[in-house]
Design an enzyme around this catalytic site. Sequence first.
Site, PDB file in Angstrom:
ATOM      1  N   GLY A  20      -8.203  -7.578   0.548  1.00 12.91           N
ATOM      2  CA  GLY A  20      -8.406  -8.375   1.755  1.00 12.91           C
ATOM      3  C   GLY A  20      -7.745  -9.735   1.719  1.00 12.91           C
ATOM      4  N   GLY A  32     -13.059  -3.651   1.212  1.00 15.56           N
ATOM      5  CA  GLY A  32     -14.412  -3.087   1.344  1.00 15.56           C
ATOM      6  C   GLY A  32     -14.778  -2.213   0.155  1.00 15.56           C
ATOM      7  N   ARG A  62       0.822  -1.215   0.000  1.00 14.52           N
ATOM      8  CA  ARG A  62       0.000   0.000   0.000  1.00 14.52           C
ATOM      9  C   ARG A  62       0.856   1.265   0.000  1.00 14.52           C
ATOM     10  NH1 ARG A  62      -5.035  -1.514   4.038  1.00 14.52           N
ATOM     11  NH2 ARG A  62      -6.444  -2.201   2.386  1.00 14.52           N
ATOM     12  N   LYS A  77     -19.309 -13.967   6.215  1.00 20.26           N
ATOM     13  CA  LYS A  77     -20.668 -13.457   6.483  1.00 20.26           C
ATOM     14  C   LYS A  77     -21.538 -13.287   5.248  1.00 20.26           C
ATOM     15  CE  LYS A  77     -18.504 -10.831   9.990  1.00 20.26           C
ATOM     16  NZ  LYS A  77     -17.493 -10.001   9.350  1.00 20.26           N
TER      17      LYS A  77
HETATM   18  P1  AMP Z   1     -14.857 -12.080   5.252  1.00 18.54           P
HETATM   19  O1  AMP Z   1     -14.271 -11.014   6.115  1.00 18.54           O
HETATM   20  O2  AMP Z   1     -16.348 -12.158   5.323  1.00 18.54           O
HETATM   21  O3  AMP Z   1     -14.331 -12.054   3.826  1.00 18.54           O
HETATM   22  O4  AMP Z   1     -14.362 -13.449   5.874  1.00 18.54           O
HETATM   23  C1  AMP Z   1     -13.031 -13.877   5.864  1.00 18.54           C
HETATM   24  C2  AMP Z   1     -12.891 -14.998   6.859  1.00 18.54           C
HETATM   25  O5  AMP Z   1     -13.759 -16.050   6.492  1.00 18.54           O
HETATM   26  C3  AMP Z   1     -11.518 -15.607   6.928  1.00 18.54           C
HETATM   27  O6  AMP Z   1     -10.932 -15.257   8.152  1.00 18.54           O
HETATM   28  C4  AMP Z   1     -11.781 -17.111   6.851  1.00 18.54           C
HETATM   29  O7  AMP Z   1     -11.092 -17.851   7.836  1.00 18.54           O
HETATM   30  C5  AMP Z   1     -13.256 -17.193   7.114  1.00 18.54           C
HETATM   31  N1  AMP Z   1     -13.857 -18.413   6.555  1.00 18.54           N
HETATM   32  C6  AMP Z   1     -13.814 -18.854   5.308  1.00 18.54           C
HETATM   33  N2  AMP Z   1     -14.431 -20.054   5.196  1.00 18.54           N
HETATM   34  C7  AMP Z   1     -14.883 -20.372   6.433  1.00 18.54           C
HETATM   35  C8  AMP Z   1     -15.589 -21.475   6.971  1.00 18.54           C
HETATM   36  N3  AMP Z   1     -15.964 -22.500   6.206  1.00 18.54           N
HETATM   37  N4  AMP Z   1     -15.877 -21.455   8.286  1.00 18.54           N
HETATM   38  C9  AMP Z   1     -15.491 -20.420   9.055  1.00 18.54           C
HETATM   39  N5  AMP Z   1     -14.832 -19.345   8.602  1.00 18.54           N
HETATM   40  C10 AMP Z   1     -14.514 -19.316   7.306  1.00 18.54           C
END
Ligand code: AMP
Length: 393
Positions: free
Chosen positions: A350, A373, A36, A197
């Site tokens: 990310g 984001g 960055r 999420k």
């Molecule tokens: P996000 O911030 O929504 O993009 O989520 C990223 C996070 O999702 C990472 O830290 C991953 O470890 C988590 N993740 C991905 N697949 C899974 C899963 N099957 N169960 C739990 N966490 C997950």
Amino acid sequence: MNKKTIKDIDVYDKKVLVRVDFNVPVIDGKITDDNRIREALPTINYLLEKGAAVILMSHLGRPEGVDPKYSLKVVAERLRELMPNTEVIMADDVTGKDAKAKAKALKLGQVLLLENLRFDAREEENDKNFCKELSSLAEVYVNDAFGTAHRKHASTYGVAKLLPNAIGFLIEKELNIIVGTINNPKRPFVGILGGAKVKDKIGIIDSLLDTVDTLIIGGGMAYTFLSAMGYKIGESLFDETNVDEAKRLMQKAKDKGVNFLLPIDLVETTAIDNVSDAKLTKDQNIDDGYMGVDIGKKTIKLFTKAIKKAKTVIWNGPVGVFEKKEFAVGTYSIAKALTKVKGTTIIGGGDSASAVINMGLAHKMTHISTGGGASLKLFEGKVLPGVDVIDNL
Ligand code: AMP
């Protein structure tokens, strides 16, 4: 694009306040990825070449008030290494006595870095007085912090209203590539979404279904969809409040003729830390007492086949708990598949960006965004407040 860029404004003999995104990972006082900072250099160097004095401002992490652990001093040191011929001065505060004095004394060709903007709670509140204090340090404002352009903070939004302004080269590049690709994709166009999420990604799934040919869903958010289809998901991540929404999105995919791909087998274990309990499921069902933590072999084949056929791919979010190497196979396989694409590949910042960089595959992608984001908002077709506020040409 009709926004003013730094090429459209006069900066000669002026103090230019530049919002950059120096929110870099720092472990044990050392920067572990300076991408960055490097990405901000074209704008900084251009302004210096055009005869400006440059005042840089950024946040780092999420400090609650002044906290030396989150000081930007470590960034100033790195900046000095990257710009050996430029004098880089570090302020001890954000808009306090020291920053004011150093800004006033700043000479053309010099760079001043303010302390972490989030040392002042007024930054995230887009506080009027804080905007005034920031704007009083300079004569021109430039936003080049793509990573925070989706936020309406003082440094990304409020201050732009008080000074002549423009966007920098990094924001210009991100917008051109991401918006340009999404508005005019070569087909087949494949979207890949992972991460934890569902709630955060409903809007983007909804709008991507209007443009993509194939939508691949992996990661923790897949289980809400699998549950909505009647599969057993055991202890996997589950968003009960969005089951109906998941059903609606799957129906929308059908109606639009979008190929909607979910995992067909998974890696399951009893808890994220219980690596030795991990096993492969034979289909989409997760056993009682187990949780899905990665996509399985058959799914990797299915997803890879769709990806390789694509002419355009956008990807955001890991398809498994990739922080654990045992559960990173799916995410790394997706990254590898992207390198085989004969077309445009965009990684939406990310975690997926980290995965690609860690694998040494960054150079094989068309674009790795510096903002998770912000790029998601662009994937969704939204306008970024930090860009919207900039004057039109
Ligand atoms: P996000 O911030 O929504 O993009 O989520 C990223 C996070 O999702 C990472 O830290 C991953 O470890 C988590 N993740 C991905 N697949 C899974 C899963 N099957 N169960 C739990 N966490 C997950």
